[in-house]
Design a protein around this motif. Structure first.
Motif, PDB file in Angstrom:
ATOM      1  N   TYR A 158       0.850  -1.197   0.000  1.00  0.00           N
ATOM      2  CA  TYR A 158       0.000   0.000   0.000  1.00  0.00           C
ATOM      3  C   TYR A 158       0.886   1.247   0.000  1.00  0.00           C
ATOM      4  O   TYR A 158       0.621   2.198  -0.749  1.00  0.00           O
ATOM      5  N   TRP A 159       1.904   1.262   0.842  1.00  0.00           N
ATOM      6  CA  TRP A 159       2.796   2.426   0.909  1.00  0.00           C
ATOM      7  C   TRP A 159       3.437   2.719  -0.446  1.00  0.00           C
ATOM      8  O   TRP A 159       3.505   3.868  -0.874  1.00  0.00           O
ATOM      9  N   LYS A 160       3.920   1.669  -1.087  1.00  0.00           N
ATOM     10  CA  LYS A 160       4.566   1.856  -2.390  1.00  0.00           C
ATOM     11  C   LYS A 160       3.629   2.513  -3.401  1.00  0.00           C
ATOM     12  O   LYS A 160       4.060   3.314  -4.224  1.00  0.00           O
ATOM     13  N   GLU A 161       2.364   2.154  -3.324  1.00  0.00           N
ATOM     14  CA  GLU A 161       1.380   2.659  -4.285  1.00  0.00           C
ATOM     15  C   GLU A 161       0.835   4.038  -3.913  1.00  0.00           C
ATOM     16  O   GLU A 161       0.062   4.630  -4.663  1.00  0.00           O
ATOM     17  N   HIS A 162       1.266   4.559  -2.736  1.00  0.00           N
ATOM     18  CA  HIS A 162       0.733   5.844  -2.266  1.00  0.00           C
ATOM     19  C   HIS A 162       1.861   6.800  -1.847  1.00  0.00           C
ATOM     20  O   HIS A 162       1.812   7.431  -0.786  1.00  0.00           O
ATOM     21  N   ASP A 163       2.872   6.840  -2.713  1.00  0.00           N
ATOM     22  CA  ASP A 163       3.933   7.848  -2.623  1.00  0.00           C
ATOM     23  C   ASP A 163       4.805   7.761  -1.377  1.00  0.00           C
ATOM     24  O   ASP A 163       5.278   8.778  -0.859  1.00  0.00           O
ATOM     25  N   ILE A 164       5.039   6.545  -0.888  1.00  0.00           N
ATOM     26  CA  ILE A 164       5.979   6.343   0.213  1.00  0.00           C
ATOM     27  C   ILE A 164       7.205   5.631  -0.344  1.00  0.00           C
ATOM     28  O   ILE A 164       7.079   4.594  -1.009  1.00  0.00           O
ATOM     29  N   LYS A 165       8.375   6.189  -0.087  1.00  0.00           N
ATOM     30  CA  LYS A 165       9.612   5.633  -0.633  1.00  0.00           C
ATOM     31  C   LYS A 165      10.165   4.529   0.270  1.00  0.00           C
ATOM     32  O   LYS A 165      10.154   4.650   1.499  1.00  0.00           O
TER      33      LYS A 165
END
Length: 280
Positions: A158-165
């Motif tokens: 989820y993080w990867k898909e929502h602008d978290i590096k």
């Protein structure tokens, strides 16, 4: 490229798998330590590099050595000399050790296992289960560890898909969640258990694993409901998710009279660090 920790007998070997080149890279210092059991493997490697350069024309091989940031025993990432399997084999040949052949066989097996995992991802899960069994973990603990990892993977996806590096931002959010549910930062929790470079989750109790998974599950579901994007919004989701698990932890502790977060670990003959005062 993703960092990993491989187990040779009972020794940890830090490693990286580079997707682009489809190659494993291993910490040379860790390999040297296993081969020589030296108290200062870094110095041994430094001296060996000089010897190889002077006596055996090491220049071409040396060009294949890369510096990668790996997690040091103090938990910080530091650059260390790494090499692929072929180069590691060449270095092993220059070190007189009874463990030379076993390490070569182990390195070859690591490469073969990766090929199998790419063809069938369930192979990686089976290998992880087998490793934990060899380390003496119970079936119940292993099941909880695997379930927790699946929960973790869904959150990081989820993080990867929502602008978290990946990397630093993942670590920041993970620490927020952990602080909220446990009352400890990840570093403080590791210190409590007397851990250094070891993976904290591999030394959690069944209860600690369950509350970690609950915190991360709650974080993801809250983030999904709010469509959290970027660090600011995901930090808020992380705090909310962690607090849900923290309330559940407090209720359990009230009923049982026992603390969920403890200094227990799975280290062999380990000296446990002084317990940090619980912040709850």
């Amino acid at each position: 490229m993703a960092e990993d920790l491989k187990l040779f007998e009972k020794s940890n070997v830090r490693s990286y798998y580079e997707e682009k080149s489809e190659k494993w890279y291993f910490s040379i210092i860790d390999i040297i330590l296993i081969l020589t059991e030296s108290k200062n493997p870094r110095r041994y490697w430094s001296d060996l590099k000089i010897k190889l350069a002077e006596d055996e024309g090491f220049s071409q091989l040396y060009e294949k050595i890369v510096q990668l940031k790996l997690t040091a025993p103090d938990g910080k990432k530091r650059e260390t000399d790494c090499a692929d399997v072929e180069t590691i084999f060449r270095i092993i040949q220059s070190v007189p050790s009874k463990k030379a052949e076993p390490i070569k066989q182990w390195l070859a097996k690591v490469g073969y296992e990766r090929i199998k995992e790419m063809a069938d991802p369930t192979t990686a899960i089976d290998r992880a289960r087998e490793t934990y069994k060899k380390l003496g973990r119970s079936e119940k603990w292993i099941q909880q560890r695997m379930t927790g990892q699946e929960t973790r993977n869904k959150l990081t996806d989820y993080w990867k898909e929502h602008d978290i590096k990946e990397g630093e931002e993942f670590a920041i959010l993970t620490n927020i969640i952990h602080q909220e549910w446990s009352g400890f930062s990840v570093k403080e929790h590791k210190n409590l258990k007397g851990l250094k470079s070891q993976n904290l989750r591999d030394h959690m109790s069944e209860a600690e694993l369950i509350f970690t998974a609950l915190a991360e599950l709650s974080t993801r579901q809250i983030a999904e409901a709010e469509n959290a994007t970027g660090m600011i919004e995901n930090k808020e989701s992380a705090k909310k998710g962690g607090k849900i698990a923290r309330e559940a932890k407090k209720n359990l502790e009230l009923q049982t009279g026992k603390k969920v977060v403890t200094d227990e670990n799975f280290l062999p003959k380990a000296k446990k660090s002084k317990q940090i005062k619980n912040k709850d």
